[in-house]
Design a protein around this motif. Structure first.
Motif, PDB file in Angstrom:
ATOM      1  N   GLU A  99      18.341   4.005 111.564  1.00  0.00           N
ATOM      2  CA  GLU A  99      17.669   3.190 112.772  1.00  0.00           C
ATOM      3  C   GLU A  99      17.881   4.693 113.821  1.00  0.00           C
ATOM      4  O   GLU A  99      19.287   4.795 114.150  1.00  0.00           O
ATOM      5  N   THR A 113      22.349  -3.463 115.084  1.00  0.00           N
ATOM      6  CA  THR A 113      21.285  -2.440 114.249  1.00  0.00           C
ATOM      7  C   THR A 113      22.707  -1.862 113.280  1.00  0.00           C
ATOM      8  O   THR A 113      22.209  -1.730 111.898  1.00  0.00           O
ATOM      9  N   ALA A 116      21.670  -5.068 110.450  1.00  0.00           N
ATOM     10  CA  ALA A 116      21.196  -4.863 110.165  1.00  0.00           C
ATOM     11  C   ALA A 116      21.279  -3.335 108.471  1.00  0.00           C
ATOM     12  O   ALA A 116      20.282  -3.479 107.284  1.00  0.00           O
ATOM     13  N   ARG A 121      18.345  -4.023 105.864  1.00  0.00           N
ATOM     14  CA  ARG A 121      17.013  -3.919 106.303  1.00  0.00           C
ATOM     15  C   ARG A 121      16.892  -3.613 107.340  1.00  0.00           C
ATOM     16  O   ARG A 121      17.238  -3.241 108.159  1.00  0.00           O
ATOM     17  N   PRO A 122      15.277  -3.427 107.711  1.00  0.00           N
ATOM     18  CA  PRO A 122      15.127  -2.706 109.041  1.00  0.00           C
ATOM     19  C   PRO A 122      15.245  -3.579 110.207  1.00  0.00           C
ATOM     20  O   PRO A 122      15.258  -4.633 110.304  1.00  0.00           O
ATOM     21  N   TYR A 123      15.657  -3.076 111.211  1.00  0.00           N
ATOM     22  CA  TYR A 123      15.576  -2.705 112.790  1.00  0.00           C
ATOM     23  C   TYR A 123      15.490  -2.200 113.817  1.00  0.00           C
ATOM     24  O   TYR A 123      15.722  -0.472 113.374  1.00  0.00           O
ATOM     25  N   ASP A 175       8.650 -10.484 114.917  1.00  0.00           N
ATOM     26  CA  ASP A 175       9.894  -9.182 114.351  1.00  0.00           C
ATOM     27  C   ASP A 175       9.426  -9.422 113.427  1.00  0.00           C
ATOM     28  O   ASP A 175      10.043  -7.761 113.195  1.00  0.00           O
ATOM     29  N   ARG A 179       9.207  -5.431 111.775  1.00  0.00           N
ATOM     30  CA  ARG A 179      10.143  -5.039 110.730  1.00  0.00           C
ATOM     31  C   ARG A 179       9.481  -3.747 109.687  1.00  0.00           C
ATOM     32  O   ARG A 179       9.766  -3.192 109.012  1.00  0.00           O
ATOM     33  N   ARG A 180       8.217  -4.666 109.359  1.00  0.00           N
ATOM     34  CA  ARG A 180       7.047  -4.354 108.661  1.00  0.00           C
ATOM     35  C   ARG A 180       6.893  -2.481 108.805  1.00  0.00           C
ATOM     36  O   ARG A 180       6.681  -1.631 108.474  1.00  0.00           O
ATOM     37  N   ARG A 182       8.500  -0.755 110.468  1.00  0.00           N
ATOM     38  CA  ARG A 182       9.570   0.441 110.805  1.00  0.00           C
ATOM     39  C   ARG A 182      10.013   0.785 108.734  1.00  0.00           C
ATOM     40  O   ARG A 182       9.695   1.698 108.732  1.00  0.00           O
ATOM     41  N   ALA A 202      12.902  -5.113 101.867  1.00  0.00           N
ATOM     42  CA  ALA A 202      11.914  -5.187 102.407  1.00  0.00           C
ATOM     43  C   ALA A 202      11.152  -6.678 101.296  1.00  0.00           C
ATOM     44  O   ALA A 202      10.488  -7.448 101.927  1.00  0.00           O
TER      45      ALA A 202
END
Lengths: 224, 373
Positions: A99, A113, A116, A121-123, A175, A179-180, A182, A202
């Motif tokens: 990120e 961040t 995550a 996991r995306p942030y 959210d 995130r999707r 990203r 994901a």
């Protein structure tokens, strides 16, 4: 291995001691995180810590190229910079940074961040959201209209609650959209183990279906 | 820019026409006339190798000179060098004539050297050509004197020949120069007129712009100032302060509207933000994506909502501009009261919400980059 619980280690690379100390102070309020390494140069062993917070401008040199090397070796990197031009942000993400966090974005975004990223996991920070939604590059992924709207409004207002009220959905849904988007971005450009980990997570989390992802889709088409 | 182009086109075309004519004359002269003369008088030249060599050398010089001239690549040094070589070749050719033949049926080089001088030195100061023609004539006179052939008849023939050869060549060079100067003068005048016209148009546009601003000041600002001056409006009243803040921001934007900057929209938004910052409002202005060229009316409308919300902001505001492939989206989020947006928006897609929980007004204006299909 996902590390969402238990202690996780962070390395900080910045050429200004005041910034390093500032980040240490920010992170010290979060018991799950401990700082394992600090330094002024990017020549660190991959795996020096779970997450590497990297200032993009070290002694007057842009180190975006080093992100690619570190990410290819499996190191999770967070790009942390005061340079928020679209090109810099996109190139950092494309090189494999988990990120991009702008230096003016504050403690909460950096801590979120780090947590995550450690869990693959995306942030998405508001700065990154603005960059992604304004991307006109040829290989930008195709986002759904909700994903686009969520990214755009997250950038505009910086409060997911406010975006949720405006979109008429729950904060969780906002959210998920962000995130999707990203995750779809992680799909384009250079491949790196960190990106693959994010994708796998994901899919596990039900954030995206394998069909949503270009790579998986083309593999299926290739077989058929 | 315009000046350069106009001058370039007309003057260059003129010079080119003159040069092509010159190349044609010299071509016919040497390759046609000289060839005939040399062939007809072939038995009398001595040594013949020198005569043929001189003819050939001149043909080479002619070709090189013509090509360079037509390509506008004839430098002063090259021109003088080739002219010198021509003169020397002329001496060699004249040396092969029979005694006393320097002017007569078998002499060919004198006239040729003169025309070559015109060809090579057309772009040089006139005195260079005069020097060459003088030297060329001196060669002929010198040979005649050496042969003891300078009697009265020859001298009068010589004078007639100088008059008809060097005279014509000099006149040609002089006229070509006059033509070129005339063309240059004409293009300069045309360029001057074009510039004058452009300046007049620009002045008119500036004048129209000033009138528009003046009309705006009269309609919007004057009543406000008059009201304050005549104590009909109370400066302590929130509504009056709000109006003043809005008009201040509008004026500021109006003044920067015609500035020549890479991104006028951002420039105008920056101006609105400046006014708010002076009131102690923390303003963040962020823009992503490359802004396309926006018509002034669209810019005005995109900035209008931001202006109103910024003028109403109490402590903080976030102005964002996003250019996606589909649209330009300008948004401002600020802790402004919900009644800020009293004025109706224009034809652009505008949405605004007041978020009670976060005590913020959120305004968004969208302009489609491509017209909807």
């Amino acid at each position: 291995m996902a590390r969402t619980t238990g202690p996780l280690t962070v390395a900080i690379i910045d050429d200004h001691p005041v910034v390093i100390e500032g980040i240490q102070t920010w992170l010290s309020e979060e018991p799950r995180i401990s700082v394992g390494h600090t330094g002024e140069t990017v020549d660190v062993e991959p795996g020096v810590a779970d997450v590497l917070i990297l200032d993009l401008n070290l002694h007057g040199r842009l180190v975006i190229g080093d992100i690619a090397t570190l990410a290819a070796a499996g190191q999770r990197v967070i790009a942390f910079s005061q340079f928020t031009e679209q090109r810099v942000v996109l190139e950092s993400l494309e090189a494999g940074a988990c990120e991009f966090v702008a230096k003016n974005e504050g403690r909460a975004h950096l801590v979120n961040t780090v947590l995550a990223a450690a869990g693959d996991r995306p942030y998405v920070t508001p700065t990154a959201a603005g960059v992604l939604v304004g991307d006109r590059g040829a290989n930008r992924p195709k986002l759904s209209s909700q994903e686009r709207t969520a990214l755009l409004w997250w950038f505009q207002s910086m409060s997911k609650a406010s975006v949720a009220r405006r979109m008429g959905v729950s904060v969780h849904t906002v959210d998920v959209y962000i995130r999707r988007a990203r995750v779809k971005y992680a799909q384009v450009g250079r491949s790196a183990p960190t990106k693959a980990d994010m994708l796998a997570r994901a899919i596990e989390d039900g954030l995206v279906k394998p069909d949503d992802i270009t790579g998986y889709e083309s593999a299926a088409v290739g077989v058929g | 820019m315009t000046v350069g182009v106009v001058e370039g086109v007309v003057a260059t075309r003129f010079a080119k026409a003159v040069n092509i004519g010159l190349v044609a004359i010299v071509g016919v002269w040497h390759l046609g006339l000289d060839t005939l003369l040399v062939l007809r008088g072939w038995p009398v030249y001595e040594p013949r190798v020198a005569a043929a060599g001189a003819w050939l050398a001149l043909a080479v010089i002619q070709t090189a000179g013509s090509i360079l001239l037509l390509r506008s690549a004839l430098s002063g040094r090259t021109a003088r060098g080739l002219a010198g070589a021509t003169l020397v070749t002329g001496v060699v050719a004249t040396a092969t004539y029979p005694p006393g033949g320097a002017i007569g049926d078998v002499s060919w080089a004198w006239n040729t050297v003169g025309w070559f001088g015109v060809l090579l030195l057309i772009q040089r100061p006139l005195w260079e050509l005069i020097t060459l023609l003088g030297a060329n004539t001196a060669v002929t006179v010198g040979f005649l004197a050496a042969d003891g052939a300078l009697d009265q008849v020859t001298v009068s023939r010589l004078l007639a020949a100088v008059y008809t050869t060097a005279g014509i060549q000099l006149t040609f060079a002089y006229l070509a120069r006059q033509l070129n100067d005339g063309a240059r003068e004409a293009t300069e005048i045309a360029a001057g007129q074009a510039e004058h016209l452009a300046r007049a148009t620009a002045d008119e546009a500036v004048h129209a712009e000033r009138r528009r601003r003046y009309a705006y000041l009269r309609i919007r600002v004057e009543p406000l100032l008059r009201g304050l001056a005549e104590r009909q409006l109370d400066p302590g009243d929130t509504v009056v302060r709000q109006r003043a803040a809005v008009e201040a921001a509008r004026l500021r934007r109006l003044f920067v509207e015609t500035d020549d900057t890479p991104h006028p929209l951002l420039h105008e938004l920056r101006a609105c933000a400046d006014v708010a910052e002076r009131r102690g409002v923390r303003v963040a202005l962020l823009s992503y994506g490359d802004l396309p060229d926006l018509p002034a009316s669209v810019r005005r409308e995109l900035a209008e909502g931001a202006l109103l919300v910024l003028a109403g902001a109490a402590t903080r505001a976030r102005v964002t501009v996003v250019t996606s492939p589909e649209e330009v989206v300008v948004s401002v989020v600020a802790d402004a009261p919900p009644q800020t947006l009293l004025e109706s928006p224009g034809p652009l897609t505008v949405s605004s919400t007041y978020d009670q929980e976060e005590d913020q007004l959120w305004w968004e204006t969208r302009w489609p980059v491509r017209p909807a299909p």
